[in-house]
Structure formats: structure tokens, C-alpha cells
Write an enzyme that holds these catalytic residues in place. Structure first.
Site, short mmCIF file in Angstrom:
data_model
loop_
_atom_site.label_atom_id
_atom_site.label_comp_id
_atom_site.label_asym_id
_atom_site.label_seq_id
_atom_site.Cartn_x
_atom_site.Cartn_y
_atom_site.Cartn_z
N HIS A 72 0.85 -1.20 0.00
CA HIS A 72 0.00 0.00 0.00
C HIS A 72 0.88 1.24 0.00
O HIS A 72 1.85 1.32 0.74
CB HIS A 72 -0.89 0.03 1.26
CG HIS A 72 -2.07 -0.88 1.16
ND1 HIS A 72 -3.34 -0.50 1.51
CD2 HIS A 72 -2.18 -2.16 0.74
CE1 HIS A 72 -4.17 -1.50 1.32
NE2 HIS A 72 -3.50 -2.53 0.86
N TYR A 201 -9.17 5.28 7.83
CA TYR A 201 -9.33 5.58 9.25
C TYR A 201 -10.40 6.68 9.34
O TYR A 201 -10.17 7.80 8.88
CB TYR A 201 -8.02 6.10 9.85
CG TYR A 201 -6.95 5.04 10.04
CD1 TYR A 201 -6.16 4.59 8.99
CD2 TYR A 201 -6.72 4.48 11.31
CE1 TYR A 201 -5.18 3.63 9.17
CE2 TYR A 201 -5.74 3.51 11.50
CZ TYR A 201 -4.97 3.08 10.43
OH TYR A 201 -4.02 2.13 10.62
N PRO A 292 -4.16 -0.07 19.24
CA PRO A 292 -3.98 -0.58 17.88
C PRO A 292 -3.97 0.48 16.78
O PRO A 292 -3.48 0.21 15.68
CB PRO A 292 -5.15 -1.55 17.68
CG PRO A 292 -6.16 -1.19 18.73
CD PRO A 292 -5.38 -0.60 19.87
N LYS A 296 1.15 -0.59 15.27
CA LYS A 296 2.57 -0.69 15.64
C LYS A 296 2.93 -1.95 16.43
O LYS A 296 4.11 -2.30 16.52
CB LYS A 296 2.98 0.53 16.49
CG LYS A 296 2.97 1.84 15.76
CD LYS A 296 4.12 1.93 14.78
CE LYS A 296 3.71 2.71 13.56
NZ LYS A 296 4.41 2.36 12.36
N TYR A 384 3.99 6.12 10.29
CA TYR A 384 3.13 5.01 9.89
C TYR A 384 3.92 3.93 9.13
O TYR A 384 3.78 2.74 9.42
CB TYR A 384 1.97 5.53 9.05
CG TYR A 384 0.86 4.52 8.92
CD1 TYR A 384 -0.10 4.39 9.91
CD2 TYR A 384 0.78 3.68 7.82
CE1 TYR A 384 -1.11 3.45 9.82
CE2 TYR A 384 -0.23 2.74 7.71
CZ TYR A 384 -1.17 2.63 8.72
OH TYR A 384 -2.17 1.69 8.63
#
Ligand code: FAD
Ligand code: DHB
Length: 392
Positions: A72, A201, A292, A296, A384
Site C-alpha cells: 500500500h 481511518y 492498535p 505498531k 506510519y
């Protein structure tokens, strides 16, 4: 029984450590409380950082990952009823790969078994003795109920948040830092193609929702729910209805399908310091938990295992303690960076139950800034995709 490194726990931390040590010629025994099938089927995290993928490839575990993993290059923050894409790769030159934790675990178990090394599943009453001495021991009962003692040079506590390794530290030797959040995540795995090609998200009036995936046919979705929620109160229809409301934007259709798995995950931050006492070393969730949001947890567990393997090889071959002495401090620097990022993502994206309108305005201000400033978006993106490993 005798081994160089006794490893407690066959999750990502313990299995990765065993794998890397095996490749370096170090003898290990892995003790796991649960059964083999249970460990292989346990559905958990799904996002691999750039460096985690590189490590898995370098360790000979890239085959299925490269065939089935889904690279991604961006993700969406969904709020104000619109999508705001963070172009991860354009901003950082790095990417993430969606590949389930259980697939990583399966690959590691298969590699270990193919190499003829053992994992003792279904063990019980595991206990660590004399971690401050030169010959620490692990006692346990094996799958047949027979009491055993494993003599080790070093013990690695990779037994997760509910493990026993931390209890072998003497009173006062560990300091724990924690934060509880007033919500949990309800996660489902569904047999339906992802509704969007990237992760979403979503910050909505009714709380956080996350759209993720496992394959072109399997979708993974999460909902923020109250911390004390009961899974029985969430029949499948209610879950789909709630996801559809929270993820709603013009032109988006949530594809539903049969729910294959459903579970609750608590949301908390915990760090225990230090990660070493004598010859007992902690790695992964045994030492630290992240909420979560940001994915990570598994990546930290694998990175702990890499650092620990690098520190153990010179210690076991020539009793050089230099790298081992720095293990806890090196890892805690990285752990706290991930704790901060996960706390920040969690705080920005969830609705807090007291509904403080000031807090809500701050969250929206932060979300709008994050997607409109290249500097802010890059900060999210580099955390990220994961910071590069320190190759010291
Ligand atoms: P674990 O994977 O917990 O492995 C520890 C192992 O030790 C287990 O196999 C356990 O059975 C074994 N064990 C425990 N006690 C003993 C004992 N006494 N003796 C022997 N063996 C023992 N992270 C994300 O980023 N995204 C997610 O969506 C996400 N979902 C999660 C859902 C759940 C239900 C949980 C528990 C965690 C989730 N996480 C998620 C976190 C992520 O999965 C963990 O960070 C990761 O599993 C850590 O790996 P680990 O090897 O340190 O610990
Ligand atoms: C997944 C889990 C996460 O915690 C996250 O932040 C992103 C994706 C997942 O399970 O796919």
C-alpha cells in the site's frame, strides 16, 4: 533439557527471535502455552512496516509474503464526510504491506519446523528461575503433563501482555507506565472484497471506524465500542449498520458479507522498564502494549526480536556484553516513539464518551491540519511506514 536461549511464547516476537538465532547458529527452545492450531489461526494485526517487510525478506521469509502481501502506498483519513488521502510513498519513499499477523506466524512456524527445530506447544505452569545468575532455568509441564526443567544461558520473555516472564523480575525492579482509554475495538473478518483499495481511518460523530483487508476477497473492519462492551450485543447486522453509518461518504458503498471472525480488543498503552533483568530479556507485548490505532504492536515485537538477536550472538559466542547492555535503552527509545504515535492517532480519531465539544473541535483542527500541511502529513506518514532500523 538444555539450550542456549529459552524462548517463552510463540508469537511474532518469540518466533522471529528463534528464527534469527537459528540462522546465526544459536540453539533455542520455544515454549508455547497454547496449541499449534490455535496459534496459527489467531487473527490479530495486519499492517507490516517497510522495515519489517525488508527484515522478513532478508531472513528468508519473503516467498509467500511477496506473493500474497498487498503493498500500500497511501491511506485515507475520512472525516468531514470526505476522504483525505495521505500519500505515504510520495511523502516518505517507503510503503506498508497488508499481510496478516497469523500469516507471519504461520511462515515462521513452517520455517522452524522445516529446519527441524522444535516448538513445544501446550506447555503449562511456565516459571523462570534465577534470572540474575549464570544459569537461569525455566520450569514447565509439557503437553503430556510431565514436569520439565530447561537450563539456559539466557531466557527471552516473549509471552505477551498476560505472560509470566515479567513476574520473575524481583519486586521494585520494574516500573510500569500505563494509560487506559474508555473504549475498545470490535474487529471482524468478513468474506467480501474490500470496499476501497486502501485503508480508511474514519472519524465520525458515532466514533471511530477502520476499513482494512487481508486479501482481494477478505475484508477486515473495526469499530470503536465502549470499553465494557459485550460481543453478544453485536449481532452481525448491527455491526454492518454501524460501519455503514460511520464510513458514509458520497460515492462509497460498504460491501457486506458473511462474518468469519469477530472479537474485542482492548485499547491501552503500557510500558514496563527496563526490558532486562540479568539474563532475562523481555521482547514484544511482554514489555509494552500500544493501542492498535497505527498498527505498531506486531512491528515493535519483530524489531525487538531483531535487536535482541544481534545482541545475543556476540554475548553467546564470546561473552561480549556491549550490545546486550544497551538492549533495553535502545529499544525503549523506539518503543516510546511508537507509544507516542499510537497515543496521538488514538486521541485524534476516537470519540471520547464524555463528548467534550472543546476536545471535538481540537480533534477536527488536528485532522484538517494533518491533511492540509505537507509537513504534518509527512510526520504521520514517516511514523506510519515506520522509521528505518538503526543498523548499529
Ligand atoms: P503475542 O503475539 O501475544 O505472543 C505471545 C505468546 O506467548 C502467545 O502465543 C501466548 O499464547 C504465549 N504465552 C503467554 N503466556 C505464556 C506462558 N505463560 N507460557 C508460554 N507461552 C505463553 N496490533 C495491531 O497493530 N493491530 C491490531 O489489529 C491488533 N489486534 C490485536 C488483537 C488482539 C486480541 C491482541 C491480543 C493483540 C492485537 N494487536 C494488534 C497487537 C499485536 O497483535 C501484538 O502487538 C503482537 O501480537 C505482539 O507479539 P508478541 O509476540 O509480543 O506477543
Ligand atoms: C489493521 C489493524 C490496525 O490496528 C490498523 O491500525 C490498521 C490495520 C488490520 O488489522 O488490518
Amino acid at each position: 533439557m538444555r539450550t542456549q536461549v529459552g524462548i517463552i511464547g510463540a508469537g511474532p516476537a518469540g518466533l522471529m527471535l528463534a528464527h534469527l538465532l537459528h540462522r546465526a547458529g544459536v540453539d533455542t527452545v520455544v515454549l508455547e502455552r497454547r496449541g499449534r492450531e490455535h496459534v496459527r489461526r489467531r487473527v490479530r494485526a495486519g499492517v507490516l512496516e517497510h522495515s519489517t517487510v525488508e527484515l522478513l525478506r532478508a531472513a528468508g521469509l519473503g516467498g509467500r509474503l511477496d506473493r500474497e502481501g498487498m503493498p500500500h502506498h497511501g491511506l485515507s483519513l475520512r472525516f468531514d464526510r470526505a476522504d483525505h488521502r495521505i500519500p505515504l510513498t510520495d511523502l516518505t519513499g517507503r510503503s506498508i504491506t497488508v499481510y496478516g499477523q497469523q500469516e507471519v506466524v504461520k511462515d515462521l512456524i513452517d520455517a522452524r519446523e522445516a529446519a527441524g527445530a522444535s516448538i513445544l506447544f501446550d506447555v503449562d505452569e511456565v516459571s523462570v528461575h534465577d534470572p540474575a545468575g549464570d544459569r537461569p532455568r525455566v520450569t514447565f509441564t509439557d503437553a503430556g503433563g510431565t514436569a520439565r526443567t530447561l537450563a539456559c544461558d539466557v531466557v527471552a520473555g516473549c509471552d505477551g501482555f498476560h505472560g509470566v516472564s515479567r513476574t520473575a523480575f524481583p519486586p521494585g525492579a520494574l516500573r510500569t507506565y500505563r494509560r487506559e482509554y474508555p473504549f475498545a475495538w470490535l474487529g471482524i473478518l468478513a468474506r467480501t472484497p474490500p470496499s476501497h483499495h486502501e485503508l480508511i481511518y474514519a472519524y465520525s460523530d458515532r466514533g471511530f471506524a477502520l476499513h482494512s483487508m487481508r486479501s482481494p476477497e477478505i475484508t477486515r473492519l473495526y469499530l470503536q465500542v465502549p470499553a465494557d462492551e459485550r460481543i453478544e450485543d453485536w449481532p452481525d447486522d448491527r455491526i454492518w449498520d454501524e460501519l455503514a453509518v460511520r464510513l458514509a461518504v458520497d460515492g462509497f458503498d460498504l460491501r457486506s458479507g458473511p462474518v468469519l471472525e469477530k472479537g474485542l480488543t482492548s485499547v491501552r498503552s503500557v510500558v514496563t522498564e527496563p526490558m532486562r533483568y540479568g539474563r532475562l530479556l523481555l521482547a514484544g507485548d511482554a514489555a509494552h502494549i500500544v493501542p492498535p490505532t497505527g498498527a505498531k504492536g506486531m512491528n515493535l515485537a519483530v524489531a525487538d526480536a531483531l535487536d535482541l538477536s544481534r545482541a545475543l550472538v556476540p554475548f553467546l559466542s564470546r561473552r561480549s556484553t556491549e550490545l546486550l547492555d544497551g538492549y533495553s535503552e535502545r529499544r525503549l527509545h523506539r518503543v516510546w516513539r511508537a507509544e507516542h504515535f499510537s497515543w496521538w492517532m488514538t486521541s485524534m480519531l476516537h470519540r471520547f464518551p464524555d463528548g467534550d465539544p472543546f476536545e471535538h473541535r481540537l480533534q477536527l483542527a488536528q485532522l484538517r491540519y494533518t491533511v492540509s500541511s505537507v509537513a504534518a502529513a509527512t510526520s504521520l506518514a514517516e511514523n506510519y511506514v515506520g522509521l528505518p532500523y538503526d543498523h548499529s
